[in-house]
Design a protein around this motif. Structure first.
Motif, short mmCIF file in Angstrom:
data_model
loop_
_atom_site.label_atom_id
_atom_site.label_comp_id
_atom_site.label_asym_id
_atom_site.label_seq_id
_atom_site.Cartn_x
_atom_site.Cartn_y
_atom_site.Cartn_z
N SER A 25 34.93 30.06 40.07
CA SER A 25 34.10 31.21 40.47
C SER A 25 33.45 30.97 41.83
N ARG A 29 34.00 32.81 45.58
CA ARG A 29 32.86 33.44 46.27
C ARG A 29 32.62 32.83 47.65
N THR A 98 39.36 37.71 39.11
CA THR A 98 38.12 37.60 39.89
C THR A 98 38.37 37.98 41.34
N SER A 170 29.59 41.83 32.81
CA SER A 170 30.70 41.32 33.61
C SER A 170 30.21 40.93 35.01
N ALA A 171 30.32 39.63 35.31
CA ALA A 171 29.93 39.14 36.64
C ALA A 171 30.88 39.67 37.70
N GLN A 172 32.12 39.92 37.29
CA GLN A 172 33.08 40.44 38.28
C GLN A 172 32.66 41.82 38.75
N ARG A 196 27.18 35.52 34.62
CA ARG A 196 27.02 34.40 35.57
C ARG A 196 26.44 34.91 36.88
N ASP A 322 34.59 32.29 28.91
CA ASP A 322 35.87 31.62 29.14
C ASP A 322 36.11 30.44 28.18
N LYS A 349 41.02 39.72 28.84
CA LYS A 349 41.20 38.61 29.80
C LYS A 349 42.68 38.47 30.15
C1 S3P Z 1 34.26 35.39 36.47
C2 S3P Z 1 33.67 36.18 35.51
C3 S3P Z 1 34.17 36.31 34.13
C4 S3P Z 1 35.18 35.22 33.78
C5 S3P Z 1 36.16 34.93 34.89
C6 S3P Z 1 35.43 34.54 36.16
C7 S3P Z 1 33.67 35.36 37.82
O1 S3P Z 1 34.77 37.59 33.98
O2 S3P Z 1 35.87 35.55 32.59
O3 S3P Z 1 37.02 33.87 34.53
O4 S3P Z 1 33.95 34.44 38.59
O5 S3P Z 1 32.89 36.28 38.13
P1 S3P Z 1 33.87 38.87 33.65
O6 S3P Z 1 32.70 38.79 34.52
O7 S3P Z 1 34.66 40.09 33.92
O8 S3P Z 1 33.53 38.73 32.19
#
Ligand code: S3P
Length: 444
Positions: A25, A29, A98, A170-172, A196, A322, A349
Motif C-alpha cells: 500500500s 502511494r 489499488t 474502503s481505503a482505495q 487504512r 487482507d 477482492k
Molecule cells: C488497499 C486497501 C484494501 C486492500 C488492498 C490494499 C490499499 O482494499 O484490500 O489490498 O492499499 O488501499 P479496500 O480499501 O478496497 O478494502
C-alpha cells in the motif's frame, strides 16, 4: 500448462529472524505522490512485486521518469498534474486494484481519454465505487454496464471540491478521492468509515493541507487542493499483510519462534494480531518507532496450542481485510466455532475470497456454514491430514496461493497447488523465506 507447487513435508522446528518485503500500500502511494511532487523523490526498500512494476510502467507512460536500482527508486516529479498527456495512452494495471483505482484520482484533469485495462481478475472487479465520486469531481467515463475494466477516463479543467461519504470502509475509494482533491481549487470533505490511513499519513508527512478528525466510527478528512509540495525521501517498512503468513505458520507449528523485523504496525493494518491474541496467541510487538509518519516495530511470535474460537467484531473487518484467509486457517485449528460477519467486501477482492476460503477449509475436512457475507468455522484442534489435496487457484489469487502453502506446511498431507506465479504480485520473497526456514517443496 502452468506450474504447480508440490508439498509433502511437515517440518517442525525453526527459531529464526526474518525480514519480509516492503509494504504494498505504501509503495504504491509513494510512487503516485512522488509523481506529483516537485523534484527528485527517493524511495528506499520499495516492494519489487509485479503490482509495483505495473504501477511504475503506467506512470512512465504518463511521462514520469522513474529509475529502479534494486530496491531504491528515484522518481522525477513535475509537480501537481505534471503528467505528459497524449492521445491513445493505455495503462495496464495488471492485477493491482489499488493502483488501478488510485491512479484514476490523479487523472481528473486529463485533456484526453486515457484507457485503463487490467488482467482477468482485475477486469471482474467493481469500478463503480470510484467512478461515481470522480464524476462528481468532474471526470467523465466510457465504461460497460457492469462498470468494470476496460474503461476510459477524461478529466475536466475545473475539479469540483465535493462532499463525499465513503461507506464501505474502503481505503482505495477514500484515497482515490483524496488524490483527485489535490487538483481541486476548494476544500474537499470526506466522511469515511474506518480503513487504512496511509494516504492521510503521507499527506501530513508531505505538508499537504489536510485536517483529519477521528470519530468513533467515521473519520472526517478535509483537503485543500492546488498546493504544490516538494519531493521527498521515504523508507518503506515491511508489509504486515505479508508478515501474517509467517506469523500463522509459526503459531500453528510446534516449538517454533520467529522475529520479523521493521514491520509496518499501523493500527489499521494489524487487526489480525489483535484477533490472534484474542484467540490465545501471545504475539508481541516490540521496539516501536515512528518513521515517515508511520509506526514500525519488530514482531515476535511463538508456536501455541490451545487456541480458542473467535467471534470477530465486524468493526475490525477493515483492519484485517487482507488477512481473513490466513485467520480462517487458525480458526480451523482452534477449539470451538468461530464466526465472521459483514464480510461482503471479501468476495470483491482478487477472487471471491470468502467463498474460496470456505471451500479450502472444506477440502481439509473442516465444516463451515457460509452465507453471502458471513462464515462460521467449526474448528478441529487435532486436524492432521493424510490425504491428497489439489488446489486449483483459477483466479490466480496470490493470497489463496500463499494461504494454501501455509496450510500444507502446518496440516501435512500431499498438496498440489496452482498457480505458482501468483504470489509475485505482492510478496516476491515468499517461497525464498519458506526455504530459509528449512521447508522443502518442488515445482513441477
Ligand atoms: C488497499 C486497501 C484494501 C486492500 C488492498 C490494499 C490499499 O482494499 O484490500 O489490498 O492499499 O488501499 P479496500 O480499501 O478496497 O478494502
Amino acid at each position: 500448462m502452468t506450474k504447480r507447487l508440490l508439498i509433502n513435508s511437515k517440518y517442525d522446528f525453526f527459531k529464526k529472524t526474518i525480514s519480509v518485503d516492503g509494504d504494498k500500500s505504501i509503495s504504491i502511494r509513494t510512487l503516485l505522490l512522488g509523481s506529483q511532487a516537485c523534484g527528485k523523490t527517493f524511495i528506499k526498500n520499495i516492494l519489487l512485486s509485479e503490482d509495483i512494476i505495473n504501477s511504475i510502467n503506467c506512470l512512465k507512460k504518463l511521462g514520469v521518469k522513474i529509475f529502479l536500482k534494486k530496491k531504491n527508486c528515484y522518481i522525477y516529479g513535475k509537480g501537481l498534474n505534471g503528467f505528459e498527456y497524449k492521445k491513445n495512452i493505455v495503462l495496464n494495471a495488471g492485477n493491482s486494484g489499488t493502483f488501478a483505482r488510485l491512479i484514476l484520482g490523479l487523472l481528473v484533469k486529463s485533456p484526453y481519454y486515457i484507457k485503463l485495462i487490467g488482467d482477468k481478475s482485475l477486469s471482474k472487479r467493481d469500478f463503480e465505487r470510484v467512478i461515481s465520486p470522480l464524476q462528481k469531481l468532474g471526470a467523465n467515463f466510457k465504461v460497460n454496464n457492469k462498470k468494470t475494466l476496460p474503461l476510459k477516463i477524461i478529466g475536466s479543467s475545473f475539479v469540483n471540491p465535493i462532499h463525499y461519504f465513503e461507506n464501505r470502509g474502503s481505503a482505495q475509494c477514500k484515497s482515490t478521492v483524496m488524490l483527485a482533491a489535490l487538483n481541486s481549487p476548494g476544500e474537499t470533505v470526506i466522511k469515511a468509515k474506518k480503513s487504512r490511513d496511509h494516504t492521510e499519513n503521507i499527506f501530513k508527512y508531505l505538508g499537504i493541507p489536510i485536517i483529519v478528525k477521528r470519530n468513533k466510527h467515521n473519520d472526517e478528512i478535509k483537503i485543500r487542493g492546488q498546493k504544490l509540495f516538494k519531493s521527498f525521501k521515504y523508507k518503506i517498512p515491511s508489509d504486515p499483510s505479508s508478515c501474517a503468513f509467517f506469523v500463522v505458520l509459526t503459531l500453528l507449528s510446534k516449538n517454533c519462534e520467529l522475529k520479523i523485523k521493521n514491520v509496518n504496525v499501523n493500527k489499521s493494518r494489524i487487526g489480525y494480531i489483535e484477533i490472534l491474541n484474542k484467540m490465545g496467541a501471545k504475539i508481541k510487538i516490540k521496539n516501536k518507532k515512528k518513521r515517515f509518519g508511520e509506526k514500525q516495530a519488530d514482531i515476535f511470535v511463538k508456536s501455541q496450542s490451545n487456541l480458542k474460537k473467535i467471534n470477530c467484531p465486524p468493526n475490525l473487518n477493515s483492519n484485517l481485510i487482507d488477512e481473513f484467509l490466513i485467520i480462517f486457517l487458525v480458526a480451523a485449528k482452534a477449539n470451538g466455532v468461530s464466526s465472521f460477519s459483514n464480510l461482503g467486501e471479501l468476495n470483491k477482492k482478487e477472487s471471491p475470497r470468502l467463498r474460496l476460503g470456505s471451500k479450502l477449509l472444506n477440502q481439509l475436512g473442516i465444516k463451515t456454514k457460509l452465507t453471502k457475507d458471513s462464515i462460521k468455522i467449526f474448528g478441529n484442534p487435532s486436524i492432521k491430514l493424510r490425504k491428497n489435496i489439489d488446489i486449483k487457484n483459477y483466479y490466480k489469487d496470490h493470497r489463496i496461493f500463499m494461504t494454501s502453502v501455509i496450510a500444507a506446511l502446518v496440516f501435512g498431507g500431499k498438496w498440489k497447488i496452482s498457480d505458482i506465479d501468483s504470489y509475485k504480485s505482492s510478496f516476491p520473497s515468499f517461497l525464498k523465506i519458506i526455504k530459509e526456514l528449512g521447508y522443502k517443496f518442488k515445482l513441477v
